[in-house]
Motif scaffolding. Sequence first.
Motif, mmCIF file in Angstrom:
data_model
loop_
_atom_site.group_PDB
_atom_site.id
_atom_site.type_symbol
_atom_site.label_atom_id
_atom_site.label_comp_id
_atom_site.label_asym_id
_atom_site.label_seq_id
_atom_site.Cartn_x
_atom_site.Cartn_y
_atom_site.Cartn_z
ATOM 1 N N HIS A 259 -5.542 11.661 17.020
ATOM 2 C CA HIS A 259 -5.461 12.495 18.226
ATOM 3 C C HIS A 259 -5.463 13.981 17.897
ATOM 4 N N LYS A 260 -4.959 14.323 16.735
ATOM 5 C CA LYS A 260 -4.840 15.753 16.440
ATOM 6 C C LYS A 260 -6.175 16.441 16.215
ATOM 7 N N ILE A 261 -7.273 15.676 16.128
ATOM 8 C CA ILE A 261 -8.578 16.373 16.010
ATOM 9 C C ILE A 261 -9.283 16.428 17.360
ATOM 10 N N GLU A 262 -8.582 16.077 18.454
ATOM 11 C CA GLU A 262 -9.192 16.181 19.787
ATOM 12 C C GLU A 262 -9.806 17.574 19.956
ATOM 13 N N ALA A 263 -11.071 17.607 20.403
ATOM 14 C CA ALA A 263 -11.808 18.862 20.428
ATOM 15 C C ALA A 263 -12.349 19.121 21.828
ATOM 16 N N PRO A 264 -12.913 20.312 22.065
ATOM 17 C CA PRO A 264 -13.506 20.603 23.382
ATOM 18 C C PRO A 264 -14.612 19.615 23.744
ATOM 19 N N TYR A 265 -15.233 19.025 22.781
ATOM 20 C CA TYR A 265 -16.255 17.988 23.048
ATOM 21 C C TYR A 265 -15.622 16.650 22.679
ATOM 22 N N PRO A 266 -15.955 15.579 23.388
ATOM 23 C CA PRO A 266 -15.269 14.306 23.134
ATOM 24 C C PRO A 266 -15.731 13.635 21.835
ATOM 25 N N ILE A 267 -14.773 13.421 20.948
ATOM 26 C CA ILE A 267 -15.051 12.740 19.684
ATOM 27 C C ILE A 267 -14.533 11.310 19.781
ATOM 28 N N ALA A 268 -15.310 10.361 19.253
ATOM 29 C CA ALA A 268 -14.824 8.990 19.111
ATOM 30 C C ALA A 268 -14.827 8.675 17.622
ATOM 31 N N GLY A 269 -13.900 7.809 17.194
ATOM 32 C CA GLY A 269 -13.894 7.544 15.757
ATOM 33 C C GLY A 269 -12.930 6.453 15.368
ATOM 34 N N LYS A 270 -12.713 6.343 14.092
ATOM 35 C CA LYS A 270 -11.742 5.387 13.584
ATOM 36 C C LYS A 270 -11.267 5.860 12.217
ATOM 37 N N THR A 271 -9.960 5.816 12.047
ATOM 38 C CA THR A 271 -9.396 6.205 10.756
ATOM 39 C C THR A 271 -9.306 4.978 9.861
ATOM 40 N N GLY A 272 -9.083 5.223 8.608
ATOM 41 C CA GLY A 272 -8.913 4.089 7.696
ATOM 42 C C GLY A 272 -8.350 4.541 6.365
ATOM 43 N N THR A 273 -7.849 3.586 5.614
ATOM 44 C CA THR A 273 -7.469 3.883 4.230
ATOM 45 C C THR A 273 -8.053 2.802 3.346
ATOM 46 N N ALA A 274 -8.443 3.224 2.158
ATOM 47 C CA ALA A 274 -8.931 2.264 1.174
ATOM 48 C C ALA A 274 -7.876 2.191 0.089
ATOM 49 N N GLN A 275 -7.372 0.997 -0.158
ATOM 50 C CA GLN A 275 -6.275 0.882 -1.108
ATOM 51 C C GLN A 275 -6.747 1.124 -2.524
ATOM 52 N N VAL A 276 -5.908 1.816 -3.271
ATOM 53 C CA VAL A 276 -6.159 2.039 -4.688
ATOM 54 C C VAL A 276 -5.180 1.169 -5.435
ATOM 55 N N PHE A 277 -5.682 0.291 -6.251
ATOM 56 C CA PHE A 277 -4.791 -0.696 -6.853
ATOM 57 C C PHE A 277 -4.261 -0.295 -8.209
ATOM 58 N N SER A 278 -5.110 0.279 -9.027
ATOM 59 C CA SER A 278 -4.676 0.438 -10.414
ATOM 60 C C SER A 278 -5.000 1.825 -10.929
ATOM 61 N N VAL A 279 -4.314 2.161 -11.974
ATOM 62 C CA VAL A 279 -4.584 3.403 -12.673
ATOM 63 C C VAL A 279 -5.219 3.033 -13.994
ATOM 64 N N ALA A 280 -6.272 3.723 -14.327
ATOM 65 C CA ALA A 280 -6.947 3.392 -15.578
ATOM 66 C C ALA A 280 -5.991 3.519 -16.747
ATOM 67 N N GLN A 281 -6.139 2.603 -17.711
ATOM 68 C CA GLN A 281 -5.205 2.549 -18.825
ATOM 69 C C GLN A 281 -5.249 3.788 -19.711
ATOM 70 N N ASP A 282 -6.460 4.325 -19.863
ATOM 71 C CA ASP A 282 -6.599 5.363 -20.881
ATOM 72 C C ASP A 282 -6.210 6.745 -20.385
ATOM 73 N N GLU A 283 -5.760 6.842 -19.150
ATOM 74 C CA GLU A 283 -5.454 8.167 -18.656
ATOM 75 C C GLU A 283 -4.119 8.666 -19.192
ATOM 76 N N GLU A 284 -4.091 9.951 -19.444
ATOM 77 C CA GLU A 284 -2.866 10.520 -19.970
ATOM 78 C C GLU A 284 -1.779 10.433 -18.920
ATOM 79 N N TYR A 285 -0.597 10.272 -19.396
ATOM 80 C CA TYR A 285 0.495 10.151 -18.445
ATOM 81 C C TYR A 285 0.908 11.529 -17.968
ATOM 82 N N ASP A 286 0.748 11.702 -16.681
ATOM 83 C CA ASP A 286 1.112 12.974 -16.086
ATOM 84 C C ASP A 286 1.689 12.586 -14.734
ATOM 85 N N ALA A 287 2.990 12.747 -14.603
ATOM 86 C CA ALA A 287 3.688 12.196 -13.439
ATOM 87 C C ALA A 287 3.020 12.591 -12.129
ATOM 88 N N GLU A 288 2.717 13.875 -12.018
ATOM 89 C CA GLU A 288 2.173 14.346 -10.758
ATOM 90 C C GLU A 288 0.772 13.781 -10.520
#
Lengths: 615, 379
Positions: free
Chosen positions: A518-547
């Motif tokens: 709703h927060k993107i409601e604009a002067p012209y009518p927008i229709a749409g759909k939100t979504g999320t794509a789940q991220v399951f894993s972190v690659a093993q070789d990545e350096e550990y960086d908490a953030e």
Amino acid sequence: MLDRLHDHGRARRLFRRRILFAALVSLLVVLTLLGRAAWLQIAQHEYYQAKAEKNRTRVVVLPPERGRIFDANGEVVADNVATYQVQITPEHSRDVAAELDLLARVLDLDQRAIEALEERIRVGRRFDPVLVKADLDEVERARVARLKPWLRGTEIVSSLKRVYPYRELMAHVVGYVGRINAEDVKRLDPDAYQGTQYVGKTGIERQYEDRLHGEPGYRVVEVDALGREVKVLETVRPVPGKDIALTIDVGLQGVAAAALGEYSGAVVAEDPRDGAVRALVSRPSFDPNLFVDGISHKDYQRLLTDPDRPLYNRAVTATYPPGSTIKPVMGLAGMQYDLLDPDKPFFAGPYYQIPGNEHRYRDWRKWGHGWVDFKESVYRSVDVYYYDLAYRMGIDRMHEFLTDFGLGRKTGIDLPNEASGLVPSRDWKQRVKQQVWFPGETVIAGIGQGYMLSTILQLADMTSTLALSGVRHAPWLVASFDQPREPRDRLDLEKDDYWDRAREAMRAVVGHKRGTAHKIEAPYPIAGKTGTAQVFSVAQDEEYDAEELERRLHDHALFVGFAPFDDPKLAVAVIAEHGGSGSGTAAPIARKVMDFWFDVTPDADVQPEFSEYGD
Amino acid sequence: MATDRLQSTPLSQRLGGTLQSVFKLDPILLFFVALIAVIGVVAGYSAAEQSDAWVERSVVRLALGFGLMLVVAQIPQRWFFAVAPWLFAMVVLMLVAVWLVGDMGGGARRWLDLGVIRFQPSELMKIAMPMTIAWFLARRPLPPGPLDVTVAMLAVMIPTVLIAGQPDLGSSLLIMASGLFVLFFAGLSWWYIGGFLALAAAAMPVMWFFVMHAYQKERVMTLLDPTSDPLGAGYHTIQSMIAIGSGGIWGKGWLQGTQSHLDFLPEGTTDFILAVYAEEFGLMGLVLLFVLYLAVVWRGLWIAEHAESVEGRLLAASIAMTFMVYVLVNAGMVLGLLPVVGAPLPLLSYGGTALVTIMVGLGMLMSIRTQRSFLGHDR
């Protein structure tokens, strides 16, 4: 036994006769070849002698100029720019050493370079020009030109270089050309590519190589006994390659790239009315100019090992779970298969259970949504509603309907390396994984998770189909040639009303005050759909960086939408990797793209911001 | 194993060579091949604008090639035939793999990428084909009956069609020839041969209209009128004929060729090296070279005639005649008798893959020559 011995002897004699025959044939072959040689070298000797001595002609190839590439408004996105190089022809020079000395000073050549040049001049022929320095800048050109009276053997010659003025912005669409390598030589017609330096390697440059390249011409020149050009006998001009105009609007492309901001991800915007792709952004990107004259090993390694994979086209080659963005289509399937009455309320609790099974499939909202109808299930993105629907529909019907919608198969866009995505089915799992299908997998497929994968281009295509109530166009990028602008096909449902229901529900996602976007409601009518794509894993070789780890665990944010609602002119699909939620991150990006297209001043309130509530 | 050692002793004594006591090789064949290689370096030095670096590279390559030939010559010939059908099956599978997943470089799909190395299975097939057909026919009553001919023809045609479809018409024809030669030497009836020739004649229009690519047709057309295509194949043919014709009987002398040195001749060190040689050494040079080639072929046929095992006989004869075809295809092209196809001249053209194939073939000839098995014929 005797018979066999007898046979053996017979075969042996036969073999001997054949050997003699072969020896005779090879003698005849050699005599024929020598006969031909004798004809050329004795009977025709004088004729060829004269040809060799007097009529020395040489063919000089004139490579064609490569076609340029423009955007929809005529902005050049791939250009040919003259570059200048200095070369020296020893026989024209009075004193080669002095000239080189002078050139070394004005062009900042070091001693090693000069020695290499002297060596090349020494071994080369006196009338062959030797390259002194390529890619001169204007100052160097001016300096050399000013010294021309003392540089008899030196000349400045120009050649064309491919340049991509928009650099990173258009890289994933236009692609790039590169030097013809051994691999290319095998697939190219050697005659057509004589004298040509570049060939399209990726993107539009590769897809439309045939049209961009053109045909080489040639000049027949007479040369004297030493090979010096004496006069031009015949010239056949090259046929330049054809220019190409894209459907892409660079302005929109730039806004879309900027709207993604720091996120990796993709934005595809297309005109649902004819399938013309107006923006196709994949970030991060790379500078295609690096590839033109051969990328350095260091630069290439940097691009290849970059964890954000800038060479990877996230709009057409990458696939992601489509997540909740497929809910409107699921609703259509439910209505079509008579499994869903859009007006009938459904009690959506905090979780769903397959009858007779303990496992709980949770809704994103911990305490559930209560009684909802179809429209509300879309604009509040009620997972339980679709778990139930998917279970009742079964995976095979779901597969059939989504495939009809264009998911799981290539859209046919004119770019290389398009991925087809995946809409799973019982049959697919048996074939590829040799496993039976589990009902639980149907349940999560209902909200676009599990095995289901699609490209962002497919999601834009799907949104276009929804926008136009079933009229489908193949997305395309090049406007120059006769592209079919007629709809590719039309998806007919039992009742046209089904389309209206799905579209209205999408409108409510933005228009309704409790809609997830709703927060993107604009002067012209927008229709749409939100979504999320789940991220399951972190690659093993990545350096550990908490953030960083924290960030990489966030789901990908998705949004698909079209506007204006009553007369759709633009369909947009957005993914912001690790963006958290579609409503907080992806929807505002789509809004910015639409604002630019519909000429509306951007609304300061809809800046993308990281948020993690579900959709 | 024991029999091998027993028989090799009298052989080396009879020939009296010291080399053979260490290596198994055929000195006569080695002599002719080495002479041709020397001519190749001499002509190549001129064609490569007297580049020392080129000579170095070329000599290294030749040395490796001769090394390979000698290594292959040490392999007992029955090993070839033990692996032949498996190698054949593997290469056919690879060809199918190339066809299905092969690195599609736009037009031609010839390469199979095995991660570390990328290679053309068609090159392997040049060796596997005659070995396999010889292996098969040697196990059947000879001359072959209709059923055996049919099976052998299928084994010849399947890889041929797969390779022709890549498209690599030149290789597919050479491979087909190597297989058909085995059938011929196995005693294939002249009636069949006549029938195949008629069939081939009938297939030509089909090839022309359905199989051959535009550029291939163009090359055939330019043979009839070389001036019609001054940028492409016709230009090569014209320049090649001028170079050869102007050489005359005695040639212009080493390093004195004008046509090749003024860059009139394209690909001087590779496919057209014969023209460079013919310009500088004239008809006499060509006579010498072709006599050497003929000597290699005849020696190969002689080895075949004296081989004790049936399959060795068939393989040796096929290798010898395939070598002849290589010479014919390249020399025919350079002399303007045959269309321009990218085929190297054995031992003269500068190129790695072709050299490997030829050296392996010659090594097999030597192996068949020196490892005569008196048990070979008791099948």
